[in-house]
Scaffold this motif. Structure first.
Motif, PDB file in Angstrom:
ATOM      1  N   ALA A  40    -109.045 -26.311  -9.739  1.00 30.87           N
ATOM      2  CA  ALA A  40    -109.938 -27.372 -10.622  1.00 30.87           C
ATOM      3  C   ALA A  40    -108.803 -27.206 -12.019  1.00 30.87           C
ATOM      4  O   ALA A  40    -108.335 -26.142 -12.011  1.00 30.87           O
ATOM      5  CB  ALA A  40    -111.148 -27.121 -10.767  1.00 30.87           C
ATOM      6  N   SER A  62    -119.988 -21.160  -2.365  1.00 31.48           N
ATOM      7  CA  SER A  62    -120.198 -22.472  -3.116  1.00 31.48           C
ATOM      8  C   SER A  62    -120.195 -23.829  -2.221  1.00 31.48           C
ATOM      9  O   SER A  62    -120.338 -24.979  -2.685  1.00 31.48           O
ATOM     10  CB  SER A  62    -119.052 -22.774  -4.119  1.00 31.48           C
ATOM     11  OG  SER A  62    -117.855 -22.695  -3.590  1.00 31.48           O
ATOM     12  N   LYS A  86    -120.088 -32.644  -4.569  1.00 33.80           N
ATOM     13  CA  LYS A  86    -120.714 -32.461  -5.841  1.00 33.80           C
ATOM     14  C   LYS A  86    -119.462 -32.683  -7.035  1.00 33.80           C
ATOM     15  O   LYS A  86    -118.250 -32.489  -6.522  1.00 33.80           O
ATOM     16  CB  LYS A  86    -121.259 -31.118  -6.252  1.00 33.80           C
ATOM     17  CG  LYS A  86    -122.271 -30.807  -5.315  1.00 33.80           C
ATOM     18  CD  LYS A  86    -122.781 -29.327  -5.391  1.00 33.80           C
ATOM     19  CE  LYS A  86    -123.766 -29.174  -4.218  1.00 33.80           C
ATOM     20  NZ  LYS A  86    -124.152 -27.463  -4.230  1.00 33.80           N
ATOM     21  N   GLU A  88    -118.362 -30.661  -9.113  1.00 31.36           N
ATOM     22  CA  GLU A  88    -117.757 -29.442  -9.384  1.00 31.36           C
ATOM     23  C   GLU A  88    -116.802 -29.008  -8.225  1.00 31.36           C
ATOM     24  O   GLU A  88    -115.926 -28.299  -7.987  1.00 31.36           O
ATOM     25  CB  GLU A  88    -118.766 -28.050  -9.483  1.00 31.36           C
ATOM     26  CG  GLU A  88    -119.959 -28.146  -8.305  1.00 31.36           C
ATOM     27  CD  GLU A  88    -121.076 -28.923  -9.002  1.00 31.36           C
ATOM     28  OE1 GLU A  88    -121.122 -30.033  -9.446  1.00 31.36           O
ATOM     29  OE2 GLU A  88    -122.220 -28.239  -8.609  1.00 31.36           O
ATOM     30  N   ASP A  89    -116.842 -30.043  -7.037  1.00 31.67           N
ATOM     31  CA  ASP A  89    -115.689 -29.971  -6.044  1.00 31.67           C
ATOM     32  C   ASP A  89    -114.591 -30.630  -6.249  1.00 31.67           C
ATOM     33  O   ASP A  89    -113.483 -30.449  -5.643  1.00 31.67           O
ATOM     34  CB  ASP A  89    -116.395 -30.601  -4.714  1.00 31.67           C
ATOM     35  CG  ASP A  89    -117.373 -29.702  -4.102  1.00 31.67           C
ATOM     36  OD1 ASP A  89    -118.484 -30.296  -3.508  1.00 31.67           O
ATOM     37  OD2 ASP A  89    -117.434 -28.591  -4.297  1.00 31.67           O
TER      38      ASP A  89
END
Length: 119
Positions: A40, A62, A86, A88-89
């Motif tokens: 990320a 996760s 999500k 956050e992925d």
């Protein structure tokens, strides 16, 4: 020359699904472990999922229960089915192949495919 090429990334809304593919060429990878990692923005690369040459699977906490890794040795390919995505992925996803007993860093890596999950 060994080459790993990822595909299937894109933009999806939270709760949606994507299926990543990674095709390997230049060799035979039936006896290699195959894996998916991601990075990320502003973060270190992290492990996502792996499948051994024998079919055993491991997942990061996760993604456990949402992502599924699979392989097709006849096609030298590995897949990552991602459900219930999500925000956050969001990351660049990389596939890798490594010989049994070796470290992932010494294996083969693809160039990555971008996955963006909007909220």
């Amino acid at each position: 020359q060994v080459q790993l090429v990822e595909s299937g990334g894109g933009l999806v809304q939270a709760g949606g699904s994507l299926r990543l593919s990674c095709a390997a060429s230049g060799g035979t990878f039936n006896t290699y472990h195959r894996g998916w990692f991601r990075r990320a923005p502003g973060s270190e690369r992290e492990f996502v999922a792996a499948i051994t040459w024998g079919g055993g699977k491991t997942y990061a906490d996760s993604v456990n229960g949402r992502f599924t890794i699979s392989r097709d040795n006849g096609k030298n390919s590995v897949y990552l089915q991602m459900n219930s995505l999500k925000p956050e992925d969001t990351a660049v996803y990389y596939c890798a192949a490594v010989m049994v007993g070796s470290d992932w860093n010494s294996g083969y890596w693809g160039q990555g495919t971008q996955v963006t999950v909007s909220s």
